[in-house]
Scaffold this motif. Structure first.
Motif, PDB file in Angstrom:
ATOM      1  N   SER A 648     -23.507  -1.132 -74.040  1.00  0.00           N
ATOM      2  CA  SER A 648     -22.357  -1.594 -73.256  1.00  0.00           C
ATOM      3  C   SER A 648     -21.590  -0.412 -72.658  1.00  0.00           C
ATOM      4  CB  SER A 648     -21.432  -2.453 -74.122  1.00  0.00           C
ATOM      5  OG  SER A 648     -20.823  -1.682 -75.142  1.00  0.00           O
ATOM      6  N   SER A 649     -21.905   0.794 -73.104  1.00  0.00           N
ATOM      7  CA  SER A 649     -21.264   1.994 -72.528  1.00  0.00           C
ATOM      8  C   SER A 649     -21.631   2.200 -71.066  1.00  0.00           C
ATOM      9  CB  SER A 649     -21.648   3.235 -73.336  1.00  0.00           C
ATOM     10  OG  SER A 649     -23.064   3.415 -73.299  1.00  0.00           O
ATOM     11  N   HIS A 650     -22.693   1.513 -70.583  1.00  0.00           N
ATOM     12  CA  HIS A 650     -23.084   1.600 -69.174  1.00  0.00           C
ATOM     13  C   HIS A 650     -22.239   0.698 -68.283  1.00  0.00           C
ATOM     14  CE1 HIS A 650     -26.430   3.927 -70.488  1.00  0.00           C
ATOM     15  NE2 HIS A 650     -27.151   2.923 -70.975  1.00  0.00           N
ATOM     16  N   VAL A 651     -21.329  -0.066 -68.893  1.00  0.00           N
ATOM     17  CA  VAL A 651     -20.605  -1.116 -68.173  1.00  0.00           C
ATOM     18  C   VAL A 651     -19.266  -0.610 -67.662  1.00  0.00           C
ATOM     19  CG1 VAL A 651     -19.554  -3.400 -68.460  1.00  0.00           C
ATOM     20  CG2 VAL A 651     -21.752  -2.910 -69.516  1.00  0.00           C
ATOM     21  N   ASN A 652     -18.865  -1.070 -66.463  1.00  0.00           N
ATOM     22  CA  ASN A 652     -17.548  -0.777 -65.914  1.00  0.00           C
ATOM     23  C   ASN A 652     -16.508  -1.739 -66.488  1.00  0.00           C
ATOM     24  OD1 ASN A 652     -18.579   1.207 -64.125  1.00  0.00           O
ATOM     25  ND2 ASN A 652     -19.199  -0.407 -62.699  1.00  0.00           N
ATOM     26  N   LYS A 653     -15.262  -1.265 -66.584  1.00  0.00           N
ATOM     27  CA  LYS A 653     -14.177  -2.166 -66.977  1.00  0.00           C
ATOM     28  C   LYS A 653     -13.792  -3.002 -65.766  1.00  0.00           C
ATOM     29  CE  LYS A 653     -12.104   0.332 -70.842  1.00  0.00           C
ATOM     30  NZ  LYS A 653     -10.855   0.815 -71.461  1.00  0.00           N
ATOM     31  N   ILE A 654     -13.958  -4.304 -65.874  1.00  0.00           N
ATOM     32  CA  ILE A 654     -13.707  -5.203 -64.746  1.00  0.00           C
ATOM     33  C   ILE A 654     -13.016  -6.472 -65.249  1.00  0.00           C
ATOM     34  CG2 ILE A 654     -15.583  -4.383 -63.251  1.00  0.00           C
ATOM     35  CD1 ILE A 654     -17.337  -6.608 -64.362  1.00  0.00           C
ATOM     36  N   SER A 655     -12.379  -7.179 -64.351  1.00  0.00           N
ATOM     37  CA  SER A 655     -11.719  -8.435 -64.712  1.00  0.00           C
ATOM     38  C   SER A 655     -12.340  -9.620 -63.998  1.00  0.00           C
ATOM     39  CB  SER A 655     -10.222  -8.370 -64.379  1.00  0.00           C
ATOM     40  OG  SER A 655     -10.039  -8.098 -63.002  1.00  0.00           O
ATOM     41  N   ALA A 656     -13.411  -9.365 -63.229  1.00  0.00           N
ATOM     42  CA  ALA A 656     -14.154 -10.445 -62.571  1.00  0.00           C
ATOM     43  C   ALA A 656     -15.577  -9.964 -62.371  1.00  0.00           C
ATOM     44  CB  ALA A 656     -13.521 -10.820 -61.242  1.00  0.00           C
ATOM     45  N   ILE A 657     -16.508 -10.897 -62.290  1.00  0.00           N
ATOM     46  CA  ILE A 657     -17.898 -10.517 -62.102  1.00  0.00           C
ATOM     47  C   ILE A 657     -18.058  -9.817 -60.758  1.00  0.00           C
ATOM     48  CG2 ILE A 657     -18.614 -12.711 -61.038  1.00  0.00           C
ATOM     49  CD1 ILE A 657     -21.199 -12.505 -62.734  1.00  0.00           C
ATOM     50  N   PRO A 658     -18.740  -8.679 -60.692  1.00  0.00           N
ATOM     51  CA  PRO A 658     -18.814  -7.920 -59.436  1.00  0.00           C
ATOM     52  C   PRO A 658     -19.651  -8.634 -58.375  1.00  0.00           C
ATOM     53  CG  PRO A 658     -20.246  -6.945 -61.088  1.00  0.00           C
ATOM     54  CD  PRO A 658     -19.465  -8.011 -61.781  1.00  0.00           C
ATOM     55  N   TYR A 659     -19.258  -8.425 -57.095  1.00  0.00           N
ATOM     56  CA  TYR A 659     -20.081  -8.932 -55.993  1.00  0.00           C
ATOM     57  C   TYR A 659     -21.158  -7.902 -55.710  1.00  0.00           C
ATOM     58  CZ  TYR A 659     -21.799 -10.098 -51.397  1.00  0.00           C
ATOM     59  OH  TYR A 659     -22.641 -10.388 -50.348  1.00  0.00           O
ATOM     60  N   ILE A 660     -22.395  -8.361 -55.587  1.00  0.00           N
ATOM     61  CA  ILE A 660     -23.523  -7.463 -55.345  1.00  0.00           C
ATOM     62  C   ILE A 660     -24.324  -7.987 -54.169  1.00  0.00           C
ATOM     63  CG2 ILE A 660     -25.668  -6.534 -56.310  1.00  0.00           C
ATOM     64  CD1 ILE A 660     -24.333  -6.787 -59.086  1.00  0.00           C
ATOM     65  N   GLU A 661     -24.588  -7.117 -53.198  1.00  0.00           N
ATOM     66  CA  GLU A 661     -25.414  -7.487 -52.041  1.00  0.00           C
ATOM     67  C   GLU A 661     -26.882  -7.368 -52.451  1.00  0.00           C
ATOM     68  OE1 GLU A 661     -26.593  -9.078 -48.966  1.00  0.00           O
ATOM     69  OE2 GLU A 661     -24.428  -8.625 -48.851  1.00  0.00           O
ATOM     70  N   HIS A 662     -27.481  -8.514 -52.733  1.00  0.00           N
ATOM     71  CA  HIS A 662     -28.811  -8.542 -53.341  1.00  0.00           C
ATOM     72  C   HIS A 662     -29.875  -7.928 -52.435  1.00  0.00           C
ATOM     73  CE1 HIS A 662     -31.670  -9.914 -56.341  1.00  0.00           C
ATOM     74  NE2 HIS A 662     -32.413 -10.466 -55.393  1.00  0.00           N
ATOM     75  N   SER A 663     -29.736  -8.126 -51.120  1.00  0.00           N
ATOM     76  CA  SER A 663     -30.789  -7.680 -50.190  1.00  0.00           C
ATOM     77  C   SER A 663     -30.909  -6.165 -50.129  1.00  0.00           C
ATOM     78  CB  SER A 663     -30.515  -8.227 -48.789  1.00  0.00           C
ATOM     79  OG  SER A 663     -29.276  -7.740 -48.300  1.00  0.00           O
TER      80      SER A 663
END
Length: 822
Positions: A648-663
């Motif tokens: 979990s040390s690879h994870v950013n501190k966030i308060s919502a699931i990140p948006y990712i441009e899949h393409s």
């Protein structure tokens, strides 16, 4: 980051307790889920079967809380019963102290395992308040004619010194201590469960989509409905005179009226009233009486093994031919089925055949195969053609059953009737540690129910338990009381109730608001909310062992229907969905102290932590199958949790699931997202229908491996946002820790599946030459047929050299087959 299970688990257990995290809301506008596991007897220590049961129910409860359901997930203790009394005798303690000390210890174990039970609705069935409400129900049932008292031959356990219900006799032995059960003539209180036999049978169809088929079959067989012919076998004149004209005959029931002309003897149970009369009036010699007593004392199962009997020297008359038929006492005839008397047709019943062979009795065949000959060395039990049956000769035996019943009814010598294996439920127990039956015995008024305002009738605590008889009988003052009807001197009933009574309605008791816990057993408002859901009824998910398929589940269904008829409820069945867990084994055998193969959950928690125990239990096998304990697999579960926490040390501190441009992602990044969302789809399937937690957990492990193949922190963050949500019901402590550290606990909510991650950039197609697989090609999903075939021929060139291409076959999205010849 270093994983420290003890620190993490203690921290979150205290947090959940302080924040009342698992108490259901009183907001009845929310959609609800009632999740219940079969409650334990407070033996003092949880075993791994308990851990499996409660881990399963806890996973359901936590999942549905995430989905924003209002969840009722209660726990109680089935705390009356013989084990507490026996332990008191053994240890020189009081059953109440032994019981409640064990309850306190087990509550600590529940907490240490992170089980999300409601604390405000906890109960023990030995609580006086529980007894008060139960005794009130008993009074209502008595007034409704659903409880009565009579004398009869009862199942008696010589070791436990108490009566047992038929359902509590397992293969002739006590369900608690395995002592061989004997029959004893005594008074007993009964619930009239047979009044509900048809409804209990017919309503099984309502449960077909939610209960295991095996359980439904077991209940159907136990109720044992059978249609047939009932008629009287009358004594001939000489036998009638020998019995001093006290008995004209006796009733018999048969499901095979087509064999009526093959009757060659009749048999009575050794407990039958005619047999008793003959013994009491010295109409049998000493040797015969001794043999009959031996039959009585044998267990039911033993009586079905080696057939034995004695002739009574009496004859009855065949109802159609008027021929004499000898009357016997036979050990295989039981008083708790039918009338305790049978007509015997050795030619067409294997049991009757064995008995006839042993005692050289006639064997009169009346049914033969349609095409073939009868075999003389065994009974013919199949459908066939009647012969030696007067006017019914030539009929198909199935058709003959109908015709012969009609003939009996026309002659008014018999009638079509229905019989049941199910018998009324005997609930008297001659032990101290149970709920007192609220009757008093008055010389003037007879049996009188106690007044409700005098409830509860609580047990006296100043008793001496020796194991010899019921200590309530010997108490100097407790049993002496005033008659509620005439106020004269009376004696209180000293029998206590079968503990299955308490477990037959406990699921309803949880449907009482803590605000009114002292005043009502349950409320109509709470019942309507927790036990009803948009056309569904009962507990949403009920989880427990298959060993309760008949006893507890049948009784709970009976009580639900009784309470409905008493006006307490408006539904018919208590449990909508039933999950029956498999046993936990070690070294191929069920864990038990006698086998020395038990595993102490406390030791596992001490060494690895509760999350490890929970993960192993759910990952080792599907819940309905047996689970073999495996120390190395426990170690493996711990290592996975440690790895899950460390990465979990690879994870950013966030308060919502990140948006990712899949393409824009790389192949490895797209693959990682796909595996994460595949795990999410599996999780949703598990709770909706499959219950295969092992495959869900395997999906999470696959997703972790895929995340390791790439380094995009947004992909890691999205992955952990979803995976910790998926795994929280299984390993809640570490998931709450990770979620708190990186997501402010905002991800423990419903997760949505993104379909875009399943769209493949390329697909792999197999290439075969003359049907034999040779290689693969990678193409885009929208590639043309021509380009695919060209790619296939290019990749397979070495297998095509010197050959003539005859045919090219494309199976879309699967394979290319090239047909060649030399």
């Amino acid at each position: 980051m270093e994983y420290n299970a003890k620190t993490i688990e203690k921290q979150w257990q205290e947090y959940w307790a302080q924040n009342r995290s698992f108490e259901p809301s009183e907001d009845f506008n929310k959609e609800k889920k009632y999740i219940l596991s079969m409650f334990p007897f407070p033996s003092g220590r949880l075993h791994m079967g308990h851990v499996r049961n409660y881990t399963l129910s806890d996973a359901f409860a936590r999942y549905y809380r995430q989905q924003d359901f209002n969840v009722l997930h209660p726990i109680g203790f089935d705390s009356f019963g013989m084990p507490a009394e026996n332990a008191a005798i053994k240890n020189g303690s009081h059953p109440k102290k032994w019981t409640y000390d064990n309850i306190d210890y087990m509550k600590g174990e529940f907490k240490s395992l992170g089980f999300s039970f409601s604390k405000e609705r906890e109960l023990a069935t030995s609580d006086e308040l529980y007894t008060k409400f139960e005794q009130g129900f008993i009074i209502d049932m008595y007034e409704k004619g659903l409880l009565y008292r009579k004398k009869g031959f009862l199942n008696w356990c010589p070791s436990c010194h108490t009566v047992l219900a038929n359902e509590q006799v397992i293969e002739g032995s006590c369900w608690r201590c395995d002592t061989v059960v004997v029959k004893k003539d005594m008074n007993q209180y009964y619930f009239k469960i047979t009044k509900y036999a048809d409804e209990l049978l017919e309503d099984l169809h309502k449960l077909e989509n939610g209960w295991p088929k095996q359980v439904l079959t077991m209940q159907e067989n136990w109720i044992g409905k059978s249609n047939g012919l009932e008629f009287q076998l009358r004594f001939d004149d000489a036998s009638f005179a020998k019995l001093k004209k006290n008995f004209e005959g006796f009733d018999v029931f048969t499901t095979r009226p087509d064999t009526i002309y093959g009757v060659s003897y009749a048999a009575l149970a050794p407990e039958h009233e005619i047999v008793t009369y003959m013994i009491e009036n010295s109409l049998l010699d000493d040797e015969t009486v001794t043999k009959i007593k031996q039959m009585k004392n044998a267990s039911s199962i033993d009586r079905q093994k080696e057939k034995s009997g004695v002739a009574l020297g009496l004859d009855v008359l065949h109802p159609l031919t008027n021929k004499k038929i000898p009357l016997w006492v036979a050990n295989f005839v039981l008083m708790d089925y039918g009338s305790g008397a049978v007509m015997a047709v050795p030619a067409h019943d294997e049991r009757d055949f064995d008995f006839a062979k042993k005692y050289d009795l006639p064997i009169n065949a009346v049914i033969k195969p349609f095409n073939g000959e009868l075999e003389s060395d065994k009974a013919y039990t199949e459908v066939g053609e009647l012969f030696n049956s007067e006017m019914f000769d030539g009929l198909n035996s199935k058709e003959a059953q109908i015709k012969i019943i009609e003939h009996f009814q026309e002659k008014k010598i018999g009638k079509k009737t229905t019989n049941y294996r199910l018998k009324d439920w005997g609930v008297s127990r001659q032990r101290y540690w149970g709920a007192p039956i609220p009757f008093v015995h008055c010389d003037n008024c007879g049996i009188v129910m106690e007044k409700k305002e005098n409830l509860p009738i609580a047990l006296p605590e100043d008793i001496e338990i020796t194991g010899e008889g019921n200590p309530l009988e010997k108490h100097p003052s407790w049993k002496h009381c005033k008659c509620p009807k005439c106020d004269g001197d009376a004696i209180r009933e000293t029998d206590t109730m079968d503990t299955f009574v308490e477990s037959s309605w406990y699921f309803l008791r949880f449907c009482a608001s803590p605000k009114n816990w002292q005043d009502e057993a349950f409320s109509k408002e709470q019942i309507k909310y927790w036990m009803h859901r948009k056309g569904h009824e009962g507990v949403d998910h009920y989880i427990g062992g298959i060993e309760h398929a008949i006893l507890h589940l049948l009784y709970a269904r009976f009580f639900t229907k009784v309470f409905r008829d008493l006006g307490y409820l408006e539904f018919d069945e208590p449990f909508e969905k039933l999950l029956t867990q498999g046993m936990v084994l070690k070294d191929g055998a069920k864990m038990s102290k006698s086998k020395g193969n038990t595993v102490d959950p406390d030791a596992i928690i001490e060494k690895y932590g509760a999350d490890t125990a929970r993960l192993f239990i759910l990952f080792a096998a599907p819940p309905t199958q047996e689970l073999e304990w495996n120390d190395s697999a426990v170690e493996g579960a711990y290592k996975f949790i440690k790895r899950f926490y460390d990465r979990s040390s690879h994870v950013n501190k966030i308060s919502a699931i990140p948006y990712i441009e899949h393409s824009t992602l790389s192949k490895e990044e797209k693959f990682a997202r796909k595996k994460v969302y595949e795990a999410l789809v599996r999780a949703q399937d598990v709770y909706s229908e499959k219950y295969t937690f092992n495959t869900m957990i395997a999906g999470v492990m696959e997703a972790m491996n895929a995340l390791n193949l790439q380094a995009n922190r947004d992909i890691w963050s999205e992955g952990y946002w979803i995976l910790t949500s998926i795994m929280e019901p299984v390993i809640p402590h570490v998931c709450w820790e990770i979620s708190h550290n990186f997501f402010s606990l905002k991800n423990l909510t419903p997760q949505s599946v993104l379909e875009e991650v399943f769209v493949e950039d390329t697909i792999m197609l197999g290439v075969s030459i003359n049907g034999k697989s040779r290689c693969e090609i990678e193409v885009t999903p929208d590639a043309s047929k021509e380009s695919i075939l060209e790619a296939a021929k290019e990749k397979a060139q070495k297998w095509l050299e010197g050959k003539t291409l005859v045919k090219e076959i494309l199976v879309p999205k699967k394979l290319v087959n090239l047909v060649v010849k030399d």
